[in-house]
Write a protein that holds these residues in place. Structure first.
Motif, PDB file in Angstrom:
ATOM      1  N   ILE A 173      -1.009  -0.973  -4.306  1.00  0.00           N
ATOM      2  CA  ILE A 173      -2.282  -0.140  -4.057  1.00  0.00           C
ATOM      3  C   ILE A 173      -1.523   1.436  -3.876  1.00  0.00           C
ATOM      4  N   ASP A 174      -0.778   2.013  -4.890  1.00  0.00           N
ATOM      5  CA  ASP A 174      -0.045   2.853  -4.014  1.00  0.00           C
ATOM      6  C   ASP A 174      -0.745   4.558  -5.122  1.00  0.00           C
ATOM      7  N   GLY A 175      -1.421   4.332  -6.134  1.00  0.00           N
ATOM      8  CA  GLY A 175      -1.933   5.472  -6.971  1.00  0.00           C
ATOM      9  C   GLY A 175      -1.313   5.823  -7.944  1.00  0.00           C
ATOM     10  N   GLY A 176       0.047   4.639  -8.295  1.00  0.00           N
ATOM     11  CA  GLY A 176       1.208   5.425  -9.219  1.00  0.00           C
ATOM     12  C   GLY A 176       1.832   5.829  -9.419  1.00  0.00           C
ATOM     13  N   VAL A 177       2.371   5.719  -7.669  1.00  0.00           N
ATOM     14  CA  VAL A 177       3.164   6.634  -7.002  1.00  0.00           C
ATOM     15  C   VAL A 177       4.700   5.906  -7.880  1.00  0.00           C
ATOM     16  N   ILE A 214       1.043  12.151  -6.492  1.00  0.00           N
ATOM     17  CA  ILE A 214       0.640  10.716  -6.439  1.00  0.00           C
ATOM     18  C   ILE A 214       0.125  11.287  -7.978  1.00  0.00           C
ATOM     19  N   PRO A 215       0.149  10.268  -9.251  1.00  0.00           N
ATOM     20  CA  PRO A 215      -0.438  10.147 -10.390  1.00  0.00           C
ATOM     21  C   PRO A 215      -2.264  10.850  -9.719  1.00  0.00           C
ATOM     22  N   MET A 216      -2.382   9.513  -8.845  1.00  0.00           N
ATOM     23  CA  MET A 216      -3.998   9.196  -9.044  1.00  0.00           C
ATOM     24  C   MET A 216      -4.512  10.736  -8.207  1.00  0.00           C
ATOM     25  N   ARG A 217      -3.006  11.432  -7.530  1.00  0.00           N
ATOM     26  CA  ARG A 217      -4.146  12.617  -6.740  1.00  0.00           C
ATOM     27  C   ARG A 217      -5.215  12.822  -5.798  1.00  0.00           C
ATOM     28  N   ARG A 218      -4.595  11.148  -5.281  1.00  0.00           N
ATOM     29  CA  ARG A 218      -5.917  11.315  -4.063  1.00  0.00           C
ATOM     30  C   ARG A 218      -4.946   9.956  -3.124  1.00  0.00           C
ATOM     31  N   VAL A 219      -5.689   9.733  -1.605  1.00  0.00           N
ATOM     32  CA  VAL A 219      -4.525   8.616  -1.000  1.00  0.00           C
ATOM     33  C   VAL A 219      -5.765   7.465  -1.086  1.00  0.00           C
ATOM     34  N   ALA A 220      -5.171   6.447  -0.536  1.00  0.00           N
ATOM     35  CA  ALA A 220      -5.999   5.011  -1.152  1.00  0.00           C
ATOM     36  C   ALA A 220      -7.314   5.387   0.608  1.00  0.00           C
ATOM     37  N   PRO A 227       0.566  -1.120  -0.004  1.00  0.00           N
ATOM     38  CA  PRO A 227       0.610  -0.191   0.265  1.00  0.00           C
ATOM     39  C   PRO A 227       0.978   1.602   0.111  1.00  0.00           C
ATOM     40  N   GLY A 228       0.606   2.692  -0.572  1.00  0.00           N
ATOM     41  CA  GLY A 228       0.743   3.900  -0.389  1.00  0.00           C
ATOM     42  C   GLY A 228       0.481   4.726   0.930  1.00  0.00           C
ATOM     43  N   VAL A 229       0.118   5.679   1.105  1.00  0.00           N
ATOM     44  CA  VAL A 229      -0.681   6.176   1.688  1.00  0.00           C
ATOM     45  C   VAL A 229      -2.193   6.057   1.429  1.00  0.00           C
ATOM     46  N   VAL A 230      -2.884   5.688   2.693  1.00  0.00           N
ATOM     47  CA  VAL A 230      -3.952   5.107   3.681  1.00  0.00           C
ATOM     48  C   VAL A 230      -4.916   6.263   3.864  1.00  0.00           C
ATOM     49  N   HIS A 231      -6.078   6.293   3.688  1.00  0.00           N
ATOM     50  CA  HIS A 231      -7.041   7.649   4.655  1.00  0.00           C
ATOM     51  C   HIS A 231      -7.437   6.394   6.500  1.00  0.00           C
ATOM     52  N   THR A 232      -6.546   7.158   6.690  1.00  0.00           N
ATOM     53  CA  THR A 232      -6.678   6.269   8.793  1.00  0.00           C
ATOM     54  C   THR A 232      -7.027   7.192   9.011  1.00  0.00           C
ATOM     55  N   PRO A 233      -7.910   7.626  10.528  1.00  0.00           N
ATOM     56  CA  PRO A 233      -7.805   8.972  11.202  1.00  0.00           C
ATOM     57  C   PRO A 233      -6.372   9.987  11.490  1.00  0.00           C
ATOM     58  N   MET A 234      -5.583   8.464  11.774  1.00  0.00           N
ATOM     59  CA  MET A 234      -3.521   9.218  12.105  1.00  0.00           C
ATOM     60  C   MET A 234      -3.671  10.329  11.386  1.00  0.00           C
ATOM     61  N   LEU A 235      -4.596  10.223   9.984  1.00  0.00           N
ATOM     62  CA  LEU A 235      -3.322  11.296   8.710  1.00  0.00           C
ATOM     63  C   LEU A 235      -4.994  12.627   8.936  1.00  0.00           C
ATOM     64  N   GLU A 236      -5.278  12.603   9.922  1.00  0.00           N
ATOM     65  CA  GLU A 236      -6.643  14.334  10.160  1.00  0.00           C
ATOM     66  C   GLU A 236      -5.705  14.916  11.157  1.00  0.00           C
ATOM     67  N   GLN A 237      -4.378  14.397  11.517  1.00  0.00           N
ATOM     68  CA  GLN A 237      -3.574  14.755  12.605  1.00  0.00           C
ATOM     69  C   GLN A 237      -3.024  15.904  12.583  1.00  0.00           C
ATOM     70  N   PRO A 238      -3.115  16.874  13.894  1.00  0.00           N
ATOM     71  CA  PRO A 238      -2.534  18.564  12.952  1.00  0.00           C
ATOM     72  C   PRO A 238      -0.792  17.709  12.442  1.00  0.00           C
ATOM     73  N   GLY A 239      -0.904  18.949  11.299  1.00  0.00           N
ATOM     74  CA  GLY A 239       0.632  18.218  11.230  1.00  0.00           C
ATOM     75  C   GLY A 239       0.446  17.541  10.198  1.00  0.00           C
ATOM     76  N   GLU A 295      -1.450  18.004   6.261  1.00  0.00           N
ATOM     77  CA  GLU A 295      -0.658  19.346   5.847  1.00  0.00           C
ATOM     78  C   GLU A 295       0.014  18.298   5.507  1.00  0.00           C
ATOM     79  N   ALA A 296       0.963  17.456   5.575  1.00  0.00           N
ATOM     80  CA  ALA A 296       2.241  16.911   5.090  1.00  0.00           C
ATOM     81  C   ALA A 296       1.354  16.024   3.842  1.00  0.00           C
ATOM     82  N   VAL A 297       0.655  15.458   4.490  1.00  0.00           N
ATOM     83  CA  VAL A 297      -0.249  14.616   3.564  1.00  0.00           C
ATOM     84  C   VAL A 297      -0.693  14.982   2.450  1.00  0.00           C
ATOM     85  N   ASP A 298      -1.968  16.320   2.512  1.00  0.00           N
ATOM     86  CA  ASP A 298      -2.615  17.006   1.347  1.00  0.00           C
ATOM     87  C   ASP A 298      -1.083  17.393   0.376  1.00  0.00           C
ATOM     88  N   LYS A 299       0.187  17.449   1.128  1.00  0.00           N
ATOM     89  CA  LYS A 299       1.055  17.875   0.212  1.00  0.00           C
ATOM     90  C   LYS A 299       2.019  16.835  -0.487  1.00  0.00           C
TER      91      LYS A 299
END
Length: 245
Positions: free
Chosen positions: A237-241, A204-210, A180-192, A195-199
């Motif tokens: 499963i990495d959106g093309g990274v 990511i070629p598909m422009r989103r996380v899994a 897997p690449g970056v996966v959307h879990t509650p951890m990704l919503e933590q401050p800091g 912002e890093a994930v949004d950047k």
């Protein structure tokens, strides 16, 4: 269609995060699920939440005696093991000069040694059954560089997967790795972190996380009879990274 109807699946690190989602999806596909975790409180909560076809067993995945306990309890309850998902893992985002040997070895033991112990533990059962599926959760950092320790162990899982696949193929046992690449879990919503994930999403070629279910669906496929001729392979499963590798 229940793609895992009557199959018994063990998922390590199943009390939270991706492991819990894997368990939820496997149950909807008709499986009987064993989740293991070091966190006994959360494990019992998840087992209670998900119903009668799930069993929680407290486990330290780095201890061979705990693997025996898991195998024995699973066989006592359901009499077979159709699939093992080696999902438990940790990481420390530290620089090489800052990480201690103790911290490094903790990553190695949980991410890498536990996978070896899991494969070793289920092999006699699956050989006797003449079938089985072993699914090792690596990462896109098992294909490209990332944090020290984490990357090393995720690369090691690739090699272990291929070695085990070659040895166990004659017994109709498949062994594959999932990356897997970056996966959307509650951890990704933590401050800091958000912002890093949004950047990072912009790279990511598909422009989103899994979404978690997108990883779980791959595990369902590999645990099902649909994947019986796939072994020693890497399922990304990495959106093309890593598409340009």
């Amino acid at each position: 269609m229940e793609r895992l109807k009557d199959k018994v699946i063990i998922i390590t690190g199943g009390a939270q995060g991706m492991g819990k989602v894997h368990a939820e999806v496997a149950l909807t596909e008709g499986a009987m699920v064993v989740i293991t975790d070091i966190n006994e409180e959360k494990g019992n909560e998840v087992a209670k939440e998900l119903g009668q076809n799930i069993l929680f067993i407290k486990q330290d995945v780095t201890k061979e005696e705990d693997w025996k306990k898991v195998i024995d309890a699973t066989m006592d309850k359901w009499g077979k093991i159709d699939a093992l998902v080696n999902n438990a893992g940790i990481t420390y985002n530290m620089k090489i000069e800052d990480i201690s040997l103790d911290d490094y070895m903790k990553i190695v033991n949980i991410n890498q040694v536990s996978v070896f112990l899991g494969i070793k533990a289920v092999t006699p059962i699956m050989k006797e059954q003449k079938q089985g599926s072993i699914i090792n959760i690596s990462s896109m950092n098992g294909l490209i560089g990332g944090a020290i320790g984490y990357t090393d162990t995720k690369f090691a899982i690739r090699g272990m997967t291929k070695a085990a696949a070659r040895e166990l193929s004659p017994y109709n046992i498949t062994v594959n790795s999932v990356h897997p690449g970056v996966v959307h879990t509650p951890m990704l919503e933590q401050p800091g972190v958000k912002e890093a994930v949004d950047k990072f999403k912009e790279t990511i070629p598909m422009r989103r996380v899994a979404q978690p279910e997108e990883v779980s669906n791959m595990i369902v496929f590999l645990a099902s009879d649909e994947a019986r001729y796939s072994t020693g392979s890497e399922f990304v499963i990495d959106g093309g990274v890593t598409a340009s590798l």
